[in-house]
Scaffold this motif. Structure first.
Motif, PDB file in Angstrom:
ATOM      1  N   PRO A 137       0.832  -1.212   0.000  1.00 35.44           N
ATOM      2  CA  PRO A 137       0.000   0.000   0.000  1.00 35.44           C
ATOM      3  C   PRO A 137       0.863   1.258   0.000  1.00 35.44           C
ATOM      4  CG  PRO A 137      -0.840  -1.598   1.574  1.00 35.44           C
ATOM      5  CD  PRO A 137       0.484  -2.128   1.104  1.00 35.44           C
ATOM      6  N   LEU A 138       0.261   2.360  -0.426  1.00 35.91           N
ATOM      7  CA  LEU A 138       1.012   3.603  -0.558  1.00 35.91           C
ATOM      8  C   LEU A 138       1.455   4.164   0.788  1.00 35.91           C
ATOM      9  CD1 LEU A 138      -1.155   5.346  -3.320  1.00 35.91           C
ATOM     10  CD2 LEU A 138       1.000   4.105  -3.631  1.00 35.91           C
ATOM     11  N   LEU A 139       0.687   3.943   1.832  1.00 34.21           N
ATOM     12  CA  LEU A 139       1.000   4.483   3.154  1.00 34.21           C
ATOM     13  C   LEU A 139       1.665   3.426   4.031  1.00 34.21           C
ATOM     14  CD1 LEU A 139      -2.255   6.494   3.973  1.00 34.21           C
ATOM     15  CD2 LEU A 139      -0.026   7.438   3.351  1.00 34.21           C
ATOM     16  N   GLY A 140       2.663   3.843   4.806  1.00 33.07           N
ATOM     17  CA  GLY A 140       3.276   2.960   5.789  1.00 33.07           C
ATOM     18  C   GLY A 140       4.342   2.041   5.253  1.00 33.07           C
ATOM     19  N   ARG A 155       5.711   6.565  -8.772  1.00 36.60           N
ATOM     20  CA  ARG A 155       5.292   5.668  -9.859  1.00 36.60           C
ATOM     21  C   ARG A 155       4.015   4.920  -9.477  1.00 36.60           C
ATOM     22  NH1 ARG A 155       8.625   1.211 -11.518  1.00 36.60           N
ATOM     23  NH2 ARG A 155       7.622   1.391 -13.553  1.00 36.60           N
ATOM     24  N   ASP A 156       4.007   4.380  -8.255  1.00 36.38           N
ATOM     25  CA  ASP A 156       2.854   3.588  -7.833  1.00 36.38           C
ATOM     26  C   ASP A 156       1.605   4.452  -7.692  1.00 36.38           C
ATOM     27  OD1 ASP A 156       4.432   1.336  -7.825  1.00 36.38           O
ATOM     28  OD2 ASP A 156       4.747   1.320  -5.663  1.00 36.38           O
ATOM     29  N   TRP A 157       1.761   5.678  -7.170  1.00 37.53           N
ATOM     30  CA  TRP A 157       0.598   6.563  -7.052  1.00 37.53           C
ATOM     31  C   TRP A 157       0.019   6.854  -8.432  1.00 37.53           C
ATOM     32  CZ3 TRP A 157      -0.995  11.149  -9.036  1.00 37.53           C
ATOM     33  CH2 TRP A 157      -2.109  11.750  -8.438  1.00 37.53           C
ATOM     34  N   HIS A 158       0.866   7.170  -9.384  1.00 32.22           N
ATOM     35  CA  HIS A 158       0.357   7.479 -10.721  1.00 32.22           C
ATOM     36  C   HIS A 158      -0.352   6.276 -11.341  1.00 32.22           C
ATOM     37  CE1 HIS A 158       2.751  11.182 -10.535  1.00 32.22           C
ATOM     38  NE2 HIS A 158       1.991  11.603 -11.524  1.00 32.22           N
ATOM     39  N   ILE A 234       0.674  16.430   1.216  1.00 34.46           N
ATOM     40  CA  ILE A 234       1.513  15.771   0.225  1.00 34.46           C
ATOM     41  C   ILE A 234       1.730  14.325   0.653  1.00 34.46           C
ATOM     42  CG2 ILE A 234       2.714  17.871  -0.502  1.00 34.46           C
ATOM     43  CD1 ILE A 234       5.093  16.888   1.282  1.00 34.46           C
ATOM     44  N   LEU A 235       1.980  13.475  -0.329  1.00 30.09           N
ATOM     45  CA  LEU A 235       2.356  12.081  -0.104  1.00 30.09           C
ATOM     46  C   LEU A 235       3.800  11.934  -0.546  1.00 30.09           C
ATOM     47  CD1 LEU A 235       1.488   9.070   0.486  1.00 30.09           C
ATOM     48  CD2 LEU A 235       0.997   8.916  -1.972  1.00 30.09           C
ATOM     49  N   HIS A 236       4.652  11.417   0.345  1.00 26.18           N
ATOM     50  CA  HIS A 236       6.055  11.246  -0.023  1.00 26.18           C
ATOM     51  C   HIS A 236       6.699  10.195   0.865  1.00 26.18           C
ATOM     52  CE1 HIS A 236       8.011  14.207   3.061  1.00 26.18           C
ATOM     53  NE2 HIS A 236       6.829  13.837   3.499  1.00 26.18           N
ATOM     54  N   HIS A 237       7.971   9.879   0.551  1.00 28.73           N
ATOM     55  CA  HIS A 237       8.679   8.828   1.277  1.00 28.73           C
ATOM     56  C   HIS A 237      10.128   9.244   1.452  1.00 28.73           C
ATOM     57  CE1 HIS A 237       9.025   4.167   1.883  1.00 28.73           C
ATOM     58  NE2 HIS A 237       9.431   4.867   2.927  1.00 28.73           N
ATOM     59  N   GLN A 241      12.409   6.498   6.808  1.00 21.85           N
ATOM     60  CA  GLN A 241      11.102   6.753   7.394  1.00 21.85           C
ATOM     61  C   GLN A 241      10.053   5.935   6.644  1.00 21.85           C
ATOM     62  OE1 GLN A 241      10.068  10.876   7.986  1.00 21.85           O
ATOM     63  NE2 GLN A 241      12.178  11.483   8.411  1.00 21.85           N
ATOM     64  N   LEU A 242       8.839   5.936   7.183  1.00 22.64           N
ATOM     65  CA  LEU A 242       7.725   5.302   6.498  1.00 22.64           C
ATOM     66  C   LEU A 242       7.122   6.274   5.500  1.00 22.64           C
ATOM     67  CD1 LEU A 242       5.906   3.667   9.563  1.00 22.64           C
ATOM     68  CD2 LEU A 242       7.652   2.642   8.088  1.00 22.64           C
ATOM     69  N   SER A 243       6.585   5.757   4.414  1.00 24.22           N
ATOM     70  CA  SER A 243       5.858   6.624   3.497  1.00 24.22           C
ATOM     71  C   SER A 243       4.620   7.158   4.201  1.00 24.22           C
ATOM     72  CB  SER A 243       5.458   5.852   2.237  1.00 24.22           C
ATOM     73  OG  SER A 243       4.591   4.769   2.559  1.00 24.22           O
ATOM     74  N   GLY A 244       4.277   8.418   3.900  1.00 24.61           N
ATOM     75  CA  GLY A 244       3.131   8.993   4.589  1.00 24.61           C
ATOM     76  C   GLY A 244       2.745  10.345   4.036  1.00 24.61           C
ATOM     77  N   ARG A 245       1.791  10.968   4.708  1.00 25.77           N
ATOM     78  CA  ARG A 245       1.277  12.283   4.326  1.00 25.77           C
ATOM     79  C   ARG A 245       1.806  13.334   5.292  1.00 25.77           C
ATOM     80  NH1 ARG A 245      -4.626   9.567   3.868  1.00 25.77           N
ATOM     81  NH2 ARG A 245      -3.984   9.078   6.001  1.00 25.77           N
ATOM     82  N   ASP A 246       2.147  14.494   4.743  1.00 23.73           N
ATOM     83  CA  ASP A 246       2.612  15.623   5.543  1.00 23.73           C
ATOM     84  C   ASP A 246       1.912  16.889   5.061  1.00 23.73           C
ATOM     85  OD1 ASP A 246       4.381  14.535   7.383  1.00 23.73           O
ATOM     86  OD2 ASP A 246       6.089  14.623   6.014  1.00 23.73           O
ATOM     87  N   PRO A 247       1.803  17.900   5.926  1.00 24.36           N
ATOM     88  CA  PRO A 247       1.257  19.185   5.469  1.00 24.36           C
ATOM     89  C   PRO A 247       2.132  19.785   4.371  1.00 24.36           C
ATOM     90  CG  PRO A 247       1.305  19.069   7.866  1.00 24.36           C
ATOM     91  CD  PRO A 247       2.092  17.896   7.367  1.00 24.36           C
ATOM     92  N   ALA A 248       1.505  20.192   3.288  1.00 25.10           N
ATOM     93  CA  ALA A 248       2.263  20.771   2.178  1.00 25.10           C
ATOM     94  C   ALA A 248       2.985  22.040   2.603  1.00 25.10           C
ATOM     95  CB  ALA A 248       1.329  21.055   1.007  1.00 25.10           C
ATOM     96  N   ALA A 249       2.404  22.787   3.538  1.00 24.35           N
ATOM     97  CA  ALA A 249       3.011  24.055   3.954  1.00 24.35           C
ATOM     98  C   ALA A 249       4.394  23.852   4.553  1.00 24.35           C
ATOM     99  CB  ALA A 249       2.101  24.755   4.961  1.00 24.35           C
TER     100      ALA A 249
END
Length: 272
Positions: A137-140, A155-158, A234-237, A241-249
Protein backbone atom coordinates in the motif's frame (compact mmCIF):
# COMPACT_ATOMS: atom_id res chain seq x y z
CA UNK A 1 0.80 5.74 16.52
CA UNK A 2 2.99 4.12 13.86
CA UNK A 3 1.56 3.31 10.44
CA UNK A 4 4.18 0.60 9.90
CA UNK A 5 2.91 -2.81 8.89
CA UNK A 6 4.31 -6.10 7.69
CA UNK A 7 3.71 -6.47 3.97
CA UNK A 8 4.30 -9.91 2.46
CA UNK A 9 4.54 -10.02 -1.33
CA UNK A 10 4.14 -13.81 -1.14
CA UNK A 11 7.07 -14.74 -3.38
CA UNK A 12 9.34 -16.22 -0.71
CA UNK A 13 6.48 -18.48 0.42
CA UNK A 14 5.52 -19.39 -3.15
CA UNK A 15 9.08 -20.43 -4.00
CA UNK A 16 10.16 -21.57 -0.52
CA UNK A 17 12.11 -24.65 -1.66
CA UNK A 18 14.05 -22.65 -4.24
CA UNK A 19 14.71 -19.86 -1.74
CA UNK A 20 16.08 -22.35 0.81
CA UNK A 21 18.34 -23.89 -1.84
CA UNK A 22 19.58 -20.45 -2.85
CA UNK A 23 20.36 -19.49 0.75
CA UNK A 24 22.45 -22.65 1.18
CA UNK A 25 24.26 -21.90 -2.09
CA UNK A 26 24.86 -18.26 -1.17
CA UNK A 27 26.12 -19.14 2.32
CA UNK A 28 28.55 -21.66 0.85
CA UNK A 29 29.89 -19.02 -1.56
CA UNK A 30 30.18 -16.19 1.00
CA UNK A 31 31.98 -13.73 0.91
CA UNK A 32 31.49 -13.89 -2.87
CA UNK A 33 28.09 -12.95 -4.23
CA UNK A 34 26.19 -15.94 -5.55
CA UNK A 35 22.97 -16.47 -7.41
CA UNK A 36 20.83 -18.54 -9.69
CA UNK A 37 17.46 -18.99 -11.33
CA UNK A 38 14.08 -20.22 -10.20
CA UNK A 39 13.05 -22.49 -13.04
CA UNK A 40 9.56 -23.09 -14.37
CA UNK A 41 9.18 -26.22 -12.21
CA UNK A 42 9.96 -24.17 -9.08
CA UNK A 43 13.45 -25.59 -8.58
CA UNK A 44 16.62 -23.57 -8.05
CA UNK A 45 19.46 -23.67 -10.56
CA UNK A 46 22.71 -22.17 -9.22
CA UNK A 47 24.86 -20.18 -11.64
CA UNK A 48 28.52 -19.23 -11.64
CA UNK A 49 29.34 -15.63 -10.77
CA UNK A 50 31.71 -14.44 -13.50
CA UNK A 51 31.92 -10.82 -12.32
CA UNK A 52 35.35 -9.26 -12.19
CA UNK A 53 34.67 -8.15 -8.60
CA UNK A 54 32.69 -11.10 -7.20
CA UNK A 55 32.75 -9.77 -3.63
CA UNK A 56 30.53 -6.85 -4.66
CA UNK A 57 29.09 -7.76 -8.07
CA UNK A 58 27.04 -10.54 -9.64
CA UNK A 59 27.19 -11.39 -13.33
CA UNK A 60 26.11 -14.52 -15.18
CA UNK A 61 27.31 -16.20 -18.35
CA UNK A 62 24.51 -15.95 -20.97
CA UNK A 63 25.55 -19.32 -22.41
CA UNK A 64 25.13 -20.95 -18.99
CA UNK A 65 21.72 -19.30 -18.52
CA UNK A 66 20.66 -20.66 -21.92
CA UNK A 67 21.97 -24.15 -21.13
CA UNK A 68 20.28 -24.28 -17.73
CA UNK A 69 16.94 -22.70 -18.57
CA UNK A 70 16.57 -22.05 -22.27
CA UNK A 71 15.99 -18.46 -21.08
CA UNK A 72 12.69 -19.60 -19.55
CA UNK A 73 12.66 -18.97 -15.83
CA UNK A 74 10.41 -17.43 -13.19
CA UNK A 75 12.82 -15.35 -11.12
CA UNK A 76 16.45 -14.53 -10.35
CA UNK A 77 18.07 -14.72 -6.91
CA UNK A 78 21.44 -13.45 -5.78
CA UNK A 79 23.21 -12.39 -2.61
CA UNK A 80 24.76 -9.26 -1.18
CA UNK A 81 27.54 -10.09 1.26
CA UNK A 82 28.96 -8.58 4.41
CA UNK A 83 32.63 -7.68 4.74
CA UNK A 84 34.07 -9.15 7.93
CA UNK A 85 37.54 -8.61 9.38
CA UNK A 86 38.43 -11.50 11.70
CA UNK A 87 41.39 -9.58 13.13
CA UNK A 88 39.29 -6.69 14.42
CA UNK A 89 35.86 -8.28 14.51
CA UNK A 90 34.50 -5.42 12.41
CA UNK A 91 31.50 -6.36 10.26
CA UNK A 92 30.33 -4.14 7.41
CA UNK A 93 26.72 -5.15 6.68
CA UNK A 94 25.75 -6.12 3.14
CA UNK A 95 24.05 -3.45 1.02
CA UNK A 96 20.34 -3.76 1.78
CA UNK A 97 19.08 -2.45 -1.56
CA UNK A 98 19.67 -3.18 -5.24
CA UNK A 99 22.56 -1.51 -7.02
CA UNK A 100 22.01 0.32 -10.26
CA UNK A 101 23.43 -2.73 -12.06
CA UNK A 102 20.93 -4.97 -10.23
CA UNK A 103 18.05 -2.71 -11.30
CA UNK A 104 19.26 -2.61 -14.90
CA UNK A 105 19.51 -6.40 -15.08
CA UNK A 106 16.08 -6.87 -13.48
CA UNK A 107 14.44 -4.52 -15.97
CA UNK A 108 16.15 -6.37 -18.84
CA UNK A 109 14.96 -9.81 -17.68
CA UNK A 110 11.42 -8.65 -16.77
CA UNK A 111 11.04 -11.20 -13.96
CA UNK A 112 11.14 -10.74 -10.17
CA UNK A 113 14.58 -10.46 -8.62
CA UNK A 114 15.33 -11.37 -5.03
CA UNK A 115 18.39 -10.33 -3.03
CA UNK A 116 19.38 -12.20 0.12
CA UNK A 117 21.64 -10.48 2.64
CA UNK A 118 24.43 -12.84 3.70
CA UNK A 119 26.81 -12.90 6.64
CA UNK A 120 29.39 -15.52 7.51
CA UNK A 121 26.77 -17.04 9.82
CA UNK A 122 24.01 -17.42 7.23
CA UNK A 123 21.67 -15.74 4.77
CA UNK A 124 18.33 -14.00 5.27
CA UNK A 125 15.21 -14.50 3.19
CA UNK A 126 15.38 -12.32 0.08
CA UNK A 127 13.65 -9.04 -0.52
CA UNK A 128 12.06 -8.84 -3.96
CA UNK A 129 11.93 -6.05 -6.50
CA UNK A 130 10.76 -5.30 -10.03
CA UNK A 131 7.47 -4.32 -11.61
CA UNK A 132 6.40 -7.99 -11.57
CA UNK A 133 6.40 -8.04 -7.75
CA UNK A 134 3.18 -7.18 -5.82
CA UNK A 135 3.40 -3.67 -4.41
CA UNK A 136 2.67 -2.61 -0.83
CA UNK A 137 0.00 0.00 0.00
CA UNK A 138 1.01 3.60 -0.56
CA UNK A 139 1.00 4.48 3.15
CA UNK A 140 3.28 2.96 5.79
CA UNK A 141 5.94 1.49 3.52
CA UNK A 142 9.35 0.66 4.92
CA UNK A 143 12.08 2.51 3.01
CA UNK A 144 14.42 0.58 0.72
CA UNK A 145 16.22 2.55 -1.96
CA UNK A 146 15.35 1.44 -5.49
CA UNK A 147 12.44 -0.67 -4.18
CA UNK A 148 10.36 1.52 -1.87
CA UNK A 149 11.64 5.08 -2.11
CA UNK A 150 10.23 8.46 -3.11
CA UNK A 151 10.38 7.76 -6.84
CA UNK A 152 8.80 4.30 -6.60
CA UNK A 153 6.01 5.81 -4.48
CA UNK A 154 5.40 8.38 -7.20
CA UNK A 155 5.29 5.67 -9.86
CA UNK A 156 2.85 3.59 -7.83
CA UNK A 157 0.60 6.56 -7.05
CA UNK A 158 0.36 7.48 -10.72
CA UNK A 159 -0.48 3.89 -11.68
CA UNK A 160 -2.93 3.14 -8.86
CA UNK A 161 -4.68 6.50 -8.49
CA UNK A 162 -4.34 8.20 -11.88
CA UNK A 163 -4.00 5.16 -14.17
CA UNK A 164 -0.73 6.44 -15.65
CA UNK A 165 2.38 4.30 -16.21
CA UNK A 166 5.72 6.05 -15.83
CA UNK A 167 9.09 4.40 -16.42
CA UNK A 168 11.56 3.34 -13.77
CA UNK A 169 15.07 4.79 -13.73
CA UNK A 170 18.17 2.82 -12.81
CA UNK A 171 19.81 4.39 -9.76
CA UNK A 172 22.54 3.52 -7.29
CA UNK A 173 22.11 4.28 -3.58
CA UNK A 174 23.15 7.88 -2.82
CA UNK A 175 23.43 8.58 -6.55
CA UNK A 176 23.12 12.33 -5.81
CA UNK A 177 26.36 12.46 -3.81
CA UNK A 178 29.37 13.87 -5.73
CA UNK A 179 31.91 11.22 -6.72
CA UNK A 180 35.49 12.14 -7.42
CA UNK A 181 36.37 11.91 -11.09
CA UNK A 182 32.75 11.32 -12.17
CA UNK A 183 30.15 13.76 -13.52
CA UNK A 184 27.47 14.90 -11.08
CA UNK A 185 24.24 12.98 -11.62
CA UNK A 186 21.00 14.98 -11.62
CA UNK A 187 18.42 12.27 -12.29
CA UNK A 188 15.24 14.16 -11.41
CA UNK A 189 16.12 17.29 -13.39
CA UNK A 190 17.43 15.34 -16.37
CA UNK A 191 14.67 12.73 -16.32
CA UNK A 192 11.31 14.34 -15.55
CA UNK A 193 10.53 15.22 -19.18
CA UNK A 194 11.54 11.74 -20.39
CA UNK A 195 9.18 10.30 -17.78
CA UNK A 196 6.30 12.31 -19.28
CA UNK A 197 6.23 15.32 -16.95
CA UNK A 198 6.16 19.04 -17.65
CA UNK A 199 7.08 21.91 -15.40
CA UNK A 200 4.11 23.91 -14.06
CA UNK A 201 3.68 27.23 -12.30
CA UNK A 202 0.91 27.81 -9.76
CA UNK A 203 -0.43 31.04 -8.34
CA UNK A 204 -1.34 31.99 -4.78
CA UNK A 205 -3.97 29.24 -4.68
CA UNK A 206 -1.15 26.70 -4.58
CA UNK A 207 -0.70 23.31 -6.24
CA UNK A 208 -3.42 21.15 -7.78
CA UNK A 209 -4.01 17.51 -6.86
CA UNK A 210 -1.56 15.45 -8.89
CA UNK A 211 1.14 18.12 -9.00
CA UNK A 212 4.52 16.71 -7.98
CA UNK A 213 7.12 18.67 -6.05
CA UNK A 214 10.86 18.26 -6.53
CA UNK A 215 13.39 19.40 -3.96
CA UNK A 216 16.81 18.83 -2.43
CA UNK A 217 17.34 17.10 0.90
CA UNK A 218 20.95 17.53 2.04
CA UNK A 219 21.98 17.27 -1.60
CA UNK A 220 23.54 19.50 -4.29
CA UNK A 221 20.89 18.33 -6.79
CA UNK A 222 17.20 17.40 -6.75
CA UNK A 223 16.91 14.09 -4.90
CA UNK A 224 13.41 14.00 -3.43
CA UNK A 225 9.88 14.28 -4.72
CA UNK A 226 6.29 13.77 -3.70
CA UNK A 227 2.71 14.30 -4.82
CA UNK A 228 0.20 16.91 -3.74
CA UNK A 229 -2.94 14.87 -3.00
CA UNK A 230 -5.27 17.72 -2.03
CA UNK A 231 -6.55 18.94 1.31
CA UNK A 232 -3.26 20.66 2.04
CA UNK A 233 -1.38 17.34 2.11
CA UNK A 234 1.51 15.77 0.23
CA UNK A 235 2.36 12.08 -0.10
CA UNK A 236 6.06 11.25 -0.02
CA UNK A 237 8.68 8.83 1.28
CA UNK A 238 11.84 10.04 2.99
CA UNK A 239 14.85 7.81 3.58
CA UNK A 240 14.75 5.83 6.84
CA UNK A 241 11.10 6.75 7.39
CA UNK A 242 7.73 5.30 6.50
CA UNK A 243 5.86 6.62 3.50
CA UNK A 244 3.13 8.99 4.59
CA UNK A 245 1.28 12.28 4.33
CA UNK A 246 2.61 15.62 5.54
CA UNK A 247 1.26 19.19 5.47
CA UNK A 248 2.26 20.77 2.18
CA UNK A 249 3.01 24.05 3.95
CA UNK A 250 5.90 22.43 5.81
CA UNK A 251 7.63 21.63 2.51
CA UNK A 252 6.81 24.84 0.64
CA UNK A 253 10.14 26.47 1.57
CA UNK A 254 12.07 23.42 0.33
CA UNK A 255 10.35 23.34 -3.07
CA UNK A 256 12.51 23.80 -6.17
CA UNK A 257 9.67 23.50 -8.68
CA UNK A 258 6.48 21.61 -9.53
CA UNK A 259 5.90 19.14 -12.36
CA UNK A 260 2.78 17.40 -13.63
CA UNK A 261 2.33 14.44 -15.93
CA UNK A 262 1.24 15.46 -19.41
CA UNK A 263 -1.58 12.87 -19.34
CA UNK A 264 -3.06 14.45 -16.20
CA UNK A 265 -5.23 17.49 -17.05
CA UNK A 266 -5.39 20.35 -14.59
CA UNK A 267 -9.06 19.67 -13.84
CA UNK A 268 -8.35 16.07 -12.79
CA UNK A 269 -9.32 15.14 -9.26
CA UNK A 270 -8.61 11.91 -7.34
CA UNK A 271 -11.41 9.33 -7.35
CA UNK A 272 -13.69 9.67 -4.35
Amino acid sequence: MSLAFAFDDGLTTRWSAAVDAHKRHAHAEWPREAGGLILEDGSYAPLRNIAGEPLTEFETDPAEVEAVSGHRYLAVLHSHCSVEDPATGKVTPPPDCPSGADMEAQIATAVPWGISLCLSTGCADPFWFGDQVPRPPLLGRQFRHGVNDCYSLGRDWHREVAGILIPDFVRDPDWWQPREGQPQLDLYRDGFERAGFRRVERGPEGPLPGDCFLCRVRSPVLNHGGIYIGGGLILHHLAHQLSGRDPAAVWRSKLDFLVRHTDLPDDWRPPA
